[in-house]
Motif scaffolding. Structure first.
Motif, PDB file in Angstrom:
ATOM      1  N   ALA A   6     -13.060  -6.067   8.431  1.00 21.71           N
ATOM      2  CA  ALA A   6     -12.375  -7.353   8.372  1.00 21.71           C
ATOM      3  C   ALA A   6     -11.090  -7.250   7.567  1.00 21.71           C
ATOM      4  CB  ALA A   6     -13.309  -8.408   7.764  1.00 21.71           C
ATOM      5  N   TRP A   7     -11.136  -6.515   6.441  1.00 26.65           N
ATOM      6  CA  TRP A   7      -9.941  -6.355   5.612  1.00 26.65           C
ATOM      7  C   TRP A   7      -8.854  -5.592   6.363  1.00 26.65           C
ATOM      8  CZ3 TRP A   7      -7.382  -8.306   1.917  1.00 26.65           C
ATOM      9  CH2 TRP A   7      -6.420  -7.569   1.223  1.00 26.65           C
ATOM     10  N   GLY A   8      -9.255  -4.589   7.124  1.00 29.73           N
ATOM     11  CA  GLY A   8      -8.284  -3.836   7.903  1.00 29.73           C
ATOM     12  C   GLY A   8      -7.613  -4.708   8.943  1.00 29.73           C
ATOM     13  N   LYS A  15       3.219  -4.694   6.092  1.00 22.29           N
ATOM     14  CA  LYS A  15       3.809  -3.502   5.491  1.00 22.29           C
ATOM     15  C   LYS A  15       4.819  -3.954   4.441  1.00 22.29           C
ATOM     16  CE  LYS A  15       2.020   0.269   7.030  1.00 22.29           C
ATOM     17  NZ  LYS A  15       1.365   1.201   6.084  1.00 22.29           N
ATOM     18  N   VAL A  16       4.703  -3.434   3.218  1.00 22.80           N
ATOM     19  CA  VAL A  16       5.564  -3.831   2.127  1.00 22.80           C
ATOM     20  C   VAL A  16       6.153  -2.573   1.515  1.00 22.80           C
ATOM     21  CG1 VAL A  16       5.707  -5.007  -0.110  1.00 22.80           C
ATOM     22  CG2 VAL A  16       4.208  -5.898   1.676  1.00 22.80           C
ATOM     23  N   SER A  17       7.453  -2.609   1.209  1.00 26.34           N
ATOM     24  CA  SER A  17       8.101  -1.462   0.590  1.00 26.34           C
ATOM     25  C   SER A  17       7.717  -1.366  -0.871  1.00 26.34           C
ATOM     26  CB  SER A  17       9.618  -1.567   0.726  1.00 26.34           C
ATOM     27  OG  SER A  17      10.092  -2.693   0.002  1.00 26.34           O
ATOM     28  N   PRO A  19       9.625  -1.075  -3.692  1.00 18.98           N
ATOM     29  CA  PRO A  19      10.302  -1.963  -4.660  1.00 18.98           C
ATOM     30  C   PRO A  19       9.775  -3.388  -4.632  1.00 18.98           C
ATOM     31  CG  PRO A  19      11.904  -0.596  -3.500  1.00 18.98           C
ATOM     32  CD  PRO A  19      10.600  -0.413  -2.795  1.00 18.98           C
ATOM     33  N   VAL A  20       9.532  -3.922  -3.430  1.00 19.83           N
ATOM     34  CA  VAL A  20       9.043  -5.301  -3.317  1.00 19.83           C
ATOM     35  C   VAL A  20       7.647  -5.424  -3.904  1.00 19.83           C
ATOM     36  CG1 VAL A  20       8.421  -7.125  -1.694  1.00 19.83           C
ATOM     37  CG2 VAL A  20      10.489  -5.764  -1.309  1.00 19.83           C
ATOM     38  N   LEU A  21       6.776  -4.451  -3.578  1.00 17.90           N
ATOM     39  CA  LEU A  21       5.402  -4.495  -4.072  1.00 17.90           C
ATOM     40  C   LEU A  21       5.354  -4.386  -5.588  1.00 17.90           C
ATOM     41  CD1 LEU A  21       2.344  -4.459  -3.684  1.00 17.90           C
ATOM     42  CD2 LEU A  21       2.502  -1.982  -3.278  1.00 17.90           C
ATOM     43  N   VAL A  22       6.094  -3.416  -6.160  1.00 24.46           N
ATOM     44  CA  VAL A  22       6.068  -3.219  -7.606  1.00 24.46           C
ATOM     45  C   VAL A  22       6.642  -4.446  -8.324  1.00 24.46           C
ATOM     46  CG1 VAL A  22       6.992  -1.823  -9.498  1.00 24.46           C
ATOM     47  CG2 VAL A  22       6.140  -0.718  -7.432  1.00 24.46           C
ATOM     48  N   ALA A  23       7.711  -5.022  -7.782  1.00 31.23           N
ATOM     49  CA  ALA A  23       8.285  -6.205  -8.415  1.00 31.23           C
ATOM     50  C   ALA A  23       7.283  -7.349  -8.465  1.00 31.23           C
ATOM     51  CB  ALA A  23       9.548  -6.627  -7.658  1.00 31.23           C
ATOM     52  N   ARG A  24       6.536  -7.547  -7.378  1.00 30.43           N
ATOM     53  CA  ARG A  24       5.554  -8.644  -7.359  1.00 30.43           C
ATOM     54  C   ARG A  24       4.395  -8.384  -8.304  1.00 30.43           C
ATOM     55  NH1 ARG A  24       4.601 -13.468  -7.959  1.00 30.43           N
ATOM     56  NH2 ARG A  24       2.817 -14.370  -6.850  1.00 30.43           N
ATOM     57  N   LEU A  25       3.938  -7.125  -8.367  1.00 33.31           N
ATOM     58  CA  LEU A  25       2.838  -6.795  -9.277  1.00 33.31           C
ATOM     59  C   LEU A  25       3.267  -6.959 -10.728  1.00 33.31           C
ATOM     60  CD1 LEU A  25       1.330  -3.650  -7.507  1.00 33.31           C
ATOM     61  CD2 LEU A  25       0.381  -5.969  -7.557  1.00 33.31           C
ATOM     62  N   LEU A  26       4.531  -6.604 -11.024  1.00 33.49           N
ATOM     63  CA  LEU A  26       5.017  -6.782 -12.388  1.00 33.49           C
ATOM     64  C   LEU A  26       5.096  -8.259 -12.761  1.00 33.49           C
ATOM     65  CD1 LEU A  26       7.856  -4.080 -12.602  1.00 33.49           C
ATOM     66  CD2 LEU A  26       5.615  -4.022 -13.730  1.00 33.49           C
ATOM     67  N   ALA A  37      -7.892  -6.137  -7.947  1.00 31.46           N
ATOM     68  CA  ALA A  37      -7.877  -6.582  -6.548  1.00 31.46           C
ATOM     69  C   ALA A  37      -6.447  -6.629  -6.021  1.00 31.46           C
ATOM     70  CB  ALA A  37      -8.539  -7.954  -6.430  1.00 31.46           C
ATOM     71  N   HIS A  38      -5.517  -7.070  -6.874  1.00 28.01           N
ATOM     72  CA  HIS A  38      -4.114  -7.082  -6.460  1.00 28.01           C
ATOM     73  C   HIS A  38      -3.610  -5.665  -6.175  1.00 28.01           C
ATOM     74  CE1 HIS A  38      -4.067 -11.007  -8.882  1.00 28.01           C
ATOM     75  NE2 HIS A  38      -3.846 -11.350  -7.621  1.00 28.01           N
ATOM     76  N   VAL A  39      -4.021  -4.713  -7.029  1.00 24.75           N
ATOM     77  CA  VAL A  39      -3.579  -3.324  -6.843  1.00 24.75           C
ATOM     78  C   VAL A  39      -4.168  -2.751  -5.571  1.00 24.75           C
ATOM     79  CG1 VAL A  39      -3.609  -1.019  -7.858  1.00 24.75           C
ATOM     80  CG2 VAL A  39      -3.271  -3.023  -9.322  1.00 24.75           C
ATOM     81  N   ARG A  40      -5.469  -3.043  -5.319  1.00 23.90           N
ATOM     82  CA  ARG A  40      -6.089  -2.548  -4.085  1.00 23.90           C
ATOM     83  C   ARG A  40      -5.404  -3.133  -2.863  1.00 23.90           C
ATOM     84  NH1 ARG A  40     -11.012  -3.407  -6.823  1.00 23.90           N
ATOM     85  NH2 ARG A  40     -11.350  -5.309  -5.602  1.00 23.90           N
ATOM     86  N   ALA A  41      -5.105  -4.433  -2.923  1.00 21.82           N
ATOM     87  CA  ALA A  41      -4.421  -5.064  -1.795  1.00 21.82           C
ATOM     88  C   ALA A  41      -3.022  -4.472  -1.618  1.00 21.82           C
ATOM     89  CB  ALA A  41      -4.341  -6.573  -2.007  1.00 21.82           C
ATOM     90  N   GLY A  42      -2.330  -4.210  -2.754  1.00 25.35           N
ATOM     91  CA  GLY A  42      -1.009  -3.603  -2.665  1.00 25.35           C
ATOM     92  C   GLY A  42      -1.053  -2.216  -2.060  1.00 25.35           C
ATOM     93  N   ALA A  43      -2.094  -1.440  -2.385  1.00 28.62           N
ATOM     94  CA  ALA A  43      -2.229  -0.111  -1.806  1.00 28.62           C
ATOM     95  C   ALA A  43      -2.418  -0.190  -0.296  1.00 28.62           C
ATOM     96  CB  ALA A  43      -3.406   0.613  -2.454  1.00 28.62           C
ATOM     97  N   GLN A  44      -3.163  -1.189   0.145  1.00 25.16           N
ATOM     98  CA  GLN A  44      -3.390  -1.363   1.589  1.00 25.16           C
ATOM     99  C   GLN A  44      -2.083  -1.668   2.313  1.00 25.16           C
ATOM    100  OE1 GLN A  44      -5.973  -1.116   3.636  1.00 25.16           O
ATOM    101  NE2 GLN A  44      -7.572  -0.584   2.148  1.00 25.16           N
ATOM    102  N   VAL A  45      -1.347  -2.653   1.814  1.00 23.67           N
ATOM    103  CA  VAL A  45      -0.112  -3.045   2.509  1.00 23.67           C
ATOM    104  C   VAL A  45       1.020  -2.050   2.279  1.00 23.67           C
ATOM    105  CG1 VAL A  45      -0.715  -5.482   2.489  1.00 23.67           C
ATOM    106  CG2 VAL A  45       0.608  -4.528   0.583  1.00 23.67           C
TER     107      VAL A  45
END
Length: 322
Positions: A6-8, A15-17, A19-26, A37-45
Motif C-alpha cells: 500500500a505504501w509503495g 519524486k523529490v530532489s 535539496p527540496v527534501l532536506v530543506a523540508r526535513l530541516l 517516519a518523516h525520514v522513512r517517507a523522505g527516503a521513499q520519495v
C-alpha cells in the motif's frame, strides 16, 4: 498504509530532489516535529535508503551543504595527450607511463572517463606520425640552437666577449651589417659563436620592415629571455639608406618629464636639455623630421601618460618615425 504494498502505491508517483527534501526535513526539525517516519517517507520519495537521508541531514547541519559534494575534475595535460597519441590512443599505456613517472596517479577507469569526456567535447587525438615528426623537428631546432651557441672554451667555461662596434653618427646603428662572425651591435655572444636567423627572427624583421614602409608602430612582446631585443637588433642591423635608428631606454619610475629627457638624450641633441617642455619638444620634433626608427626597450613599464607622449611624437606632422 503500514503495509509495504500500500505504501509503495502511495509513493509510486512521487519524486523529490535532495535539496527540496532536506530543506523540508530541516524545517520540521527546527519546529521540533521531525520523526523517523518523516525520514522513512523522505527516503521513499527520494529513491534512497534511510541511512542516506540521515547523512544528508548531517551534512546540512554541519557543512550547510544540501547538494552532492563536488568531485575534482581530472584534467589531462598536453604532455599526457602527447603520450596518448604516441601510444595510438591506448589509455592503459598512458596509465603505465604515469605510474612510471611517479606521483599521484588516477585509476585506469578515471583516465578512460577523462579521455572519453574530452574526445566527446571535441578534442582530437593527434596522429602518431604527426606527433613523432613534430618532436623530431623540435629536437633538431634545439640541437641547431645548441650548436650555434656553442663556442670554444677555456677551463671548461666559454669565453664571453662584449662586441663593441665603432660608433657612427648619433642615432644610427653602429655597423651597417653583420660581419663574418654574424655579429650585431649591442648583442654579446660567446667567443666564436654566431647569430642564427630563425623563423621567429625573420618574422620580427618582416614586421619591422612593414612598419618602416608605412611609418607605423610595432609591439614585440614575449617571456623574459626569449631574445626579443636581439631579434630587433638583428632586424635593424641593415636599415635602408636614409634611415636612422635610436634606442630609447625607459627611465626608472618613468614620468612624462623623464621620458622627454630620455628621448632628448637618446637623440644626442646638441646643447643642454631645455628648461621648458615646449623647447624640448621642438628640438625633438626637428630631430625626428628625418626617417628614423625609435626603439623603446622595456616599454611595458611605461604608464599611460608616457605612452601618450610617444604617440604625440608619432602624430606630429613634421616627424617621420616608426
Amino acid at each position: 498504509m503500514g503495509e509495504p504494498g500500500a505504501w509503495g502505491e502511495v509513493t509510486a508517483g512521487l519524486k523529490v530532489s535532495r535539496p527540496v527534501l532536506v530543506a523540508r526535513l530541516l524545517e520540521l526539525e527546527a519546529a521540533g516535529a521531525l520523526t523517523t517516519a518523516h525520514v522513512r517517507a523522505g527516503a521513499q520519495v527520494g529513491g534512497v535508503n534511510v541511512r542516506t537521508v540521515w547523512r544528508w541531514l548531517e551534512a546540512a547541519r554541519t557543512e550547510g551543504r544540501v547538494e552532492h559534494r563536488p568531485r575534482a575534475r581530472l584534467e589531462l595535460s598536453d604532455q599526457a595527450w602527447e603520450v596518448l597519441a604516441q601510444a595510438g590512443g591506448n589509455v592503459a599505456a598512458l596509465h603505465r607511463h604515469l605510474k612510471a613517472a611517479g606521483g599521484d596517479v588516477p585509476s585506469l577507469a578515471s583516465l578512460h572517463r577523462a579521455v572519453r569526456r574530452d574526445l566527446e567535447a571535441g578534442r582530437v587525438l593527434p596522429d602518431r606520425a604527426v606527433v613523432r615528426r613534430e618532436r623530431e623537428e623540435q629536437q633538431t631546432r634545439q640541437a641547431l640552437a645548441d650548436l650555434a651557441l656553442a663556442g670554444p672554451s677555456e677551463g671548461g667555461a666559454a669565453k664571453v666577449a662584449a662586441l663593441r662596434l665603432p660608433p657612427s653618427e648619433p642615432g644610427a646603428v653602429a655597423g651597417s651589417s653583420a660581419g663574418e662572425s654574424g655579429a650585431v651591435a649591442g648583442v654579446a655572444l660567446p667567443a666564436g659563436a654566431r647569430l642564427v636567423r630563425t623563423s621567429s627572427v625573420r618574422a620580427v624583421g618582416e614586421a619591422v620592415g612593414q612598419a618602416m614602409a608605412t611609418q607605423g608602430a610595432v609591439c614585440l612582446f614575449g617571456d623574459p629571455g626569449r631574445g626579443k631585443t636581439a631579434a630587433v637588433r638583428m632586424a635593424l642591423s641593415e636599415v635602408p639608406p636614409g634611415w636612422k635608428v635610436t634606442w630609447v631606454p625607459v627611465p626608472v619610475r618613468p614620468s612624462v618629464v623623464g621620458m622627454r629627457r630620455a628621448v632628448f638624450d637618446a637623440l644626442a641633441l646638441a646643447g643642454r636639455f631645455p628648461h621648458t617642455s615646449a623647447l624640448a619638444d621642438a628640438a625633438v620634433a626637428e630631430a625626428l623630421s628625418e626617417a628614423r626608427v625609435l626603439v623603446v626597450d622595456e616599454a611595458q613599464r611605461l604608464p599611460v601618460p608616457c605612452l601618450e607622449y610617444l604617440q604625440s611624437l608619432w602624430d606630429h606632422p613634421d616627424t617621420r618615425i616608426t
